[in-house]
Design an enzyme around this catalytic site. Structure first.
Site, PDB file in Angstrom:
ATOM      1  N   LYS A   1     -20.987  30.726 -33.473  1.00 39.76           N
ATOM      2  CA  LYS A   1     -21.587  29.932 -31.808  1.00 39.76           C
ATOM      3  C   LYS A   1     -23.239  30.598 -32.008  1.00 39.76           C
ATOM      4  O   LYS A   1     -24.268  29.886 -31.646  1.00 39.76           O
ATOM      5  CB  LYS A   1     -20.619  30.947 -30.949  1.00 39.76           C
ATOM      6  CG  LYS A   1     -19.724  29.935 -30.714  1.00 39.76           C
ATOM      7  CD  LYS A   1     -18.390  31.146 -29.654  1.00 39.76           C
ATOM      8  CE  LYS A   1     -17.358  30.822 -29.701  1.00 39.76           C
ATOM      9  NZ  LYS A   1     -16.007  31.337 -29.434  1.00 39.76           N
TER      10      LYS A   1
ATOM     11  N   GLN B   1     -15.017  37.281 -27.054  1.00 41.75           N
ATOM     12  CA  GLN B   1     -14.148  37.014 -27.578  1.00 41.75           C
ATOM     13  C   GLN B   1     -12.547  37.170 -27.903  1.00 41.75           C
ATOM     14  O   GLN B   1     -13.040  38.302 -28.150  1.00 41.75           O
ATOM     15  CB  GLN B   1     -14.920  36.672 -29.231  1.00 41.75           C
ATOM     16  CG  GLN B   1     -14.490  35.934 -29.862  1.00 41.75           C
ATOM     17  CD  GLN B   1     -14.605  34.170 -30.538  1.00 41.75           C
ATOM     18  OE1 GLN B   1     -15.466  34.131 -29.582  1.00 41.75           O
ATOM     19  NE2 GLN B   1     -13.382  33.696 -29.745  1.00 41.75           N
TER      20      GLN B   1
ATOM     21  N   ASP C   1     -16.932  30.135 -20.412  1.00 36.85           N
ATOM     22  CA  ASP C   1     -16.493  29.788 -21.485  1.00 36.85           C
ATOM     23  C   ASP C   1     -15.108  29.349 -20.135  1.00 36.85           C
ATOM     24  O   ASP C   1     -13.783  28.534 -21.324  1.00 36.85           O
ATOM     25  CB  ASP C   1     -14.845  30.844 -22.141  1.00 36.85           C
ATOM     26  CG  ASP C   1     -15.291  31.135 -23.550  1.00 36.85           C
ATOM     27  OD1 ASP C   1     -15.464  31.025 -24.038  1.00 36.85           O
ATOM     28  OD2 ASP C   1     -14.689  32.359 -24.038  1.00 36.85           O
TER      29      ASP C   1
HETATM   30  N1  GUN Z   1     -11.136  32.700 -29.477  1.00 34.60           N
HETATM   31  C1  GUN Z   1     -10.350  31.456 -29.416  1.00 34.60           C
HETATM   32  N2  GUN Z   1     -11.008  30.085 -29.001  1.00 34.60           N
HETATM   33  C2  GUN Z   1     -11.689  30.938 -28.027  1.00 34.60           C
HETATM   34  C3  GUN Z   1     -12.956  30.893 -26.793  1.00 34.60           C
HETATM   35  O1  GUN Z   1     -12.878  29.619 -26.901  1.00 34.60           O
HETATM   36  N3  GUN Z   1     -13.810  31.330 -26.661  1.00 34.60           N
HETATM   37  C4  GUN Z   1     -12.901  32.847 -26.391  1.00 34.60           C
HETATM   38  N4  GUN Z   1     -13.942  33.797 -25.970  1.00 34.60           N
HETATM   39  N5  GUN Z   1     -12.285  32.661 -27.378  1.00 34.60           N
HETATM   40  C5  GUN Z   1     -11.588  32.100 -27.818  1.00 34.60           C
END
Ligand code: GUN
Length: 290
Positions: free
Chosen positions: A52, A96, A119
């Site tokens: 990211k 996350q 998100d």
């Molecule tokens: N863990 C697995 N996929 C995601 C996601 O798209 N966003 C976040 N914050 N955590 C994750």
């Protein structure tokens, strides 16, 4: 059979976003800024967050990574979230997941300002998505819909079977594809660990979206000739032949299923890269809204 190239599409979208950022910069406006909170050092989460941050660099966004130890208290994490909510420089941020067991994940999600929740996990954004109002749509479902759109796959009136009912993927993608929209208007069935006749239901699917996190779960005998297969699984499996000792495996038994399909996403290089560009798109949207 068409192999859906999520990497190529995500590169195209990144270049579209990069052009927008150049345009923003040329007008002297604020560059979009995405922040991420990473708690602990789970291998998968480290990799996702690193991707990211790298994607932000590629499109010219500003990014901030806040690392917290795995024993961080819930109240300290909430304090960090409050700091980002109130920081005008940050347009959007993510925490996350998964979080360590001693932290209430839902409480954390609900502490994020819905206007910065890129998100799309906050109940306000989930609720708005459900009734078709403008919202931050969570990244993986949005990425799947974008792939369907860019490959001009017709889902209207088709039977779409979503395997898995998670809040992050299965549930929201089932809602998006059944909505009165393009792509949308599908007849959607959600199957899960308690479903009876799961194989028969999958066999009747024109489109299967596999999001259960069980490597190789979807076998050729569950797939109708000519079906579209979207594989959301990304489980790390042992692979002694690789440098890292692991590789990603999807929820679909690719080698046996691919010859039967009209379209299929590979793992890696299918849905994964799309998830990241959807997050970038949400951040751009957040920056425009601020
Ligand atoms: N863990 C697995 N996929 C995601 C996601 O798209 N966003 C976040 N914050 N955590 C994750």
């Amino acid at each position: 059979m068409v192999l859906i190239d999520g990497k190529k599409i995500s590169d195209e979208i990144k270049s579209e976003i990069a052009d927008e950022v150049k345009n923003i910069a040329s007008k002297g406006e604020k560059i979009p800024h995405l922040a991420a909170i990473l708690v602990g050092n789970d291998g998968g989460s480290e990799t996702y967050v690193a991707h990211k941050v790298k994607a932000c660099e590629q499109v010219g966004f500003q990014s901030t990574l806040i690392r917290l130890p795995s024993d961080v208290t819930e109240s300290e994490l909430l304090k960090q979230i409050s700091g980002l909510n109130n920081n005008p420089s940050v347009d959007g941020f993510i925490v996350q997941l998964p979080l360590p067991k001693h932290i209430d994940e839902q409480k954390i999600i609900e502490a994020i300002d819905p206007n910065k929740d890129v998100d799309g996990f906050h109940p306000v954004n989930v609720g708005r998505t459900v009734i078709g109002l403008p919202a931050f749509i969570s990244a993986t479902p949005a990425g799947i819909v974008e792939l369907i759109k860019r490959y001009q796959i017709d889902v209207s009136g088709k039977h779409c079977v979503v395997i898995g009912r998670s809040n992050i993927v299965g549930r929201p993608v089932s809602i998006l594809l059944s909505q009165k929209n393009t792509p949308g208007d599908a007849t959607v069935t959600v199957v899960h660990s308690r479903s009876k006749n799961l194989n028969e239901i999958c066999l009747s699917a024109d489109i299967i979206i596999a999001a259960i996190g069980s490597p190789g779960f979807v076998k050729a005998n569950m797939v109708k000739e000519g079906a579209v297969i979207i594989d959301v699984g990304t489980t790390r499996v042992n692979a002694p032949e690789t440098k890292s000792g692991w590789r990603l495996k999807g929820d679909v038994d690719f080698d046996s299923v691919a010859p039967k399909c009209s379209f299929i996403t590979p793992v890696p290089g299918g849905v994964g890269p799309m998830t990241i560009v959807s997050l970038l798109k949400n951040t751009l949207l957040a920056a425009k809204k601020q």
